[in-house]
Design an enzyme around this catalytic site. Structure first.
Site, PDB file in Angstrom:
ATOM      1  N   LYS A  12      -6.488  59.980  69.795  1.00  0.00           N
ATOM      2  CA  LYS A  12      -5.721  60.628  68.475  1.00  0.00           C
ATOM      3  C   LYS A  12      -6.622  62.085  68.141  1.00  0.00           C
ATOM      4  CE  LYS A  12      -5.628  59.133  63.860  1.00  0.00           C
ATOM      5  NZ  LYS A  12      -5.938  57.978  62.736  1.00  0.00           N
ATOM      6  N   SER A  87      -1.846  55.748  60.541  1.00  0.00           N
ATOM      7  CA  SER A  87      -1.817  57.420  60.878  1.00  0.00           C
ATOM      8  C   SER A  87      -1.962  57.573  62.237  1.00  0.00           C
ATOM      9  CB  SER A  87      -3.077  57.991  60.110  1.00  0.00           C
ATOM     10  OG  SER A  87      -4.340  57.718  60.597  1.00  0.00           O
ATOM     11  N   SER A 111      -5.108  52.267  59.945  1.00  0.00           N
ATOM     12  CA  SER A 111      -4.398  53.141  61.055  1.00  0.00           C
ATOM     13  C   SER A 111      -4.203  52.809  62.407  1.00  0.00           C
ATOM     14  CB  SER A 111      -5.034  54.382  60.856  1.00  0.00           C
ATOM     15  OG  SER A 111      -4.350  55.067  59.580  1.00  0.00           O
TER      16      SER A 111
HETATM   17  N1  GLN Z   1      -2.436  54.183  55.613  1.00  0.00           N
HETATM   18  C1  GLN Z   1      -3.898  54.244  55.172  1.00  0.00           C
HETATM   19  C2  GLN Z   1      -4.059  55.418  54.396  1.00  0.00           C
HETATM   20  O1  GLN Z   1      -3.239  56.295  54.231  1.00  0.00           O
HETATM   21  C3  GLN Z   1      -4.865  54.082  56.352  1.00  0.00           C
HETATM   22  C4  GLN Z   1      -5.174  55.543  56.826  1.00  0.00           C
HETATM   23  C5  GLN Z   1      -6.152  55.300  58.008  1.00  0.00           C
HETATM   24  O2  GLN Z   1      -6.624  54.008  58.291  1.00  0.00           O
HETATM   25  N2  GLN Z   1      -6.567  56.476  58.398  1.00  0.00           N
HETATM   26  O3  GLN Z   1      -5.148  55.761  53.982  1.00  0.00           O
END
Ligand code: GLN
Length: 423
Positions: A12, A87, A111
């Site tokens: 990532k 994400s 994420s």
């Molecule tokens: N969807 C969650 C957020 O927007 C998780 C993001 C993550 O785990 N980096 O914060």
């Protein structure tokens, strides 16, 4: 040969790989080149892994659909009109479409698990502190954890074995943690009967797709038939976990992201204005996208004098209650099961203009980050709309051994979904 000799892995775009580009999906780090290796990268390379590339993601890992990247959307390989989740959307699709064997993402509130769920693959978020965060671009430091995408449990287990462990560069990385399973420890547990809890309210929640709920009912019946204990428990805090998560993570983000100021590295405005303040304002206004700005503002607000106690302190109290209640649950149960997400992967554009709806969809994943426990999304089922969905399993902190044994058993016994790219 190293343990990962010949294994093709992608990262990532928030994990530092020396002499390679690192942007966190943001314009503010466009063309930034990493100057050191993250601890996980060092460990992968030491075991002869082949790192083939960098995966697109939501800007600074903020989002659930990969629509917040400055470099464009990631498409779900099963249906290019649908989001891959986020994400870590690029890391999920890279494994989903067979471009690499495993990939690393980061999971602050889901994420890794949620995009795995949307793409029909496995996604593991280890216990907070299991894997060093050194070299991971921070979003919310007390929640962030590097996670693993893969096609099967032995692959994930092997990568976890390689990247886990203490680190002098990350004081939150635990060195004296419970043992990890190695791949041979996955098998002999076939006879083991698990004590499983699910939160009753989670399965009657109005946002949950009825077909997902229905398939879970059938799944619980199968588990019982096979000798496991499955019990619905009352968990009265479900409505508080998303608000607590968004107060605490935005507070931490507002602090973490203050380092991107255009002075030492990253985007710098071409038109600095008359003083240092206008230089910062212009640089950051140009460099950050809308969602990141929203979270910096929200985080700054909840930390400001006068509101600190009403929001930040309150959310910390909620977190403590959740941790205590969770510890009690694990006196009686081995595994907690929840859906990973309330719906399957939805069409691109459906939620992007409604941040509240987007945040509420994190209801099932943020719990593990608030409490620090490990969680995994296991790709067992598919919906009548053709998209896959997973079962989210969680265990007590540092009990990845049980979590992976359970997941392995589930993949062998109950998997009815096949990813066409991986057949
Ligand atoms: N969807 C969650 C957020 O927007 C998780 C993001 C993550 O785990 N980096 O914060």
């Amino acid at each position: 040969m190293g343990k990962l000799h010949g294994v093709v892995i992608a990262l990532k775009d928030v994990i530092s790989y020396k002499a390679h580009k690192l942007s966190a999906g943001s314009k503010i780090l466009e063309n930034f080149t990493a100057i050191y290796d993250a601890t996980v990268v060092e460990k992968l390379l030491a075991e002869d892994a082949i790192i083939i590339g960098r995966n697109n993601c939501d800007e600074f890992a903020m989002g659930s659909t990969n629509e917040n990247s400055a470099y464009g959307n990631v498409l779900n390989a099963l249906d290019p009109d649908r989001v891959p989740g986020g994400s870590s959307g690029g890391s999920a699709v890279a494994v989903q479409a067979g471009l690499c064997m495993v990939s690393l993402g980061s999971d602050t509130g889901g994420s890794v698990r949620q995009p795995a769920d949307f793409c029909g693959i496995l996604g593991l978020k280890p216990t907070y502190g299991r894997v060093s965060r050194y070299g991971l671009i921070a979003y919310a430091s007390s929640f962030d954890q590097i996670g693993i995408f893969g096609r099967n449990v032995p692959d994930i287990t092997l990568v976890l074995e390689v990247i886990a462990g203490g680190d002098n560069y990350d004081s939150t990385a635990a060195s004296h943690a419970l043992p990890l399973p190695n791949r041979s420890a996955l098998e002999p547990e076939k006879e083991r009967k698990f004590r499983i809890a699910y939160f009753r309210d989670a399965f009657t929640h109005e946002g949950l797709d009825p077909m997902i709920a229905e398939q879970f009912t059938g799944f619980f019946e199968c588990l019982r038939r096979d000798g496991h204990t499955v019990e619905g428990v009352d968990f009265e805090y479900l409505d508080y976990i998303v608000p607590a998560y968004y107060v605490l993570t935005t507070a931490e983000a507002s602090s973490n992201l203050s380092r991107f100021d255009g002075v030492k590295y990253g985007h710098r405005t071409a038109d600095p204005g008359v003083d240092l303040t206008s230089f910062y304002k212009r640089t950051r206004s140009e460099g950050f996208g809308a969602e990141v700005k929203r979270r910096i503002l929200l985080g700054t607000f909840v930390l400001s004098a006068g509101y600190y106690d009403a929001y930040f302190t309150k959310a910390q109290q909620v977190r403590k209650i959740l941790v205590d209640r969770t510890a009690l649950l694990f006196n009686d149960f081995d595994i907690i099961i929840l859906p990973t997400a309330p719906t399957t992967a939805f069409p691109i554009g459906e939620k992007i203009d409604d941040p509240i709806a987007m945040y509420l969809a994190d209801i099932y994943t943020v719990y593990a980050n608030l409490t620090g426990i490990p969680g995994i999304s296991i790709p067992l089922f598919h919906h009548s709309n053709g998209m896959p969905f997973g079962v989210q399993a969680m265990t007590n902190r540092f009990n990845e051994l049980s979590l992976l044994q359970f997941s392995h058993l589930m993949m062998q016994q109950y998997k009815s979904y096949e990813n066409p790219y991986l057949m």
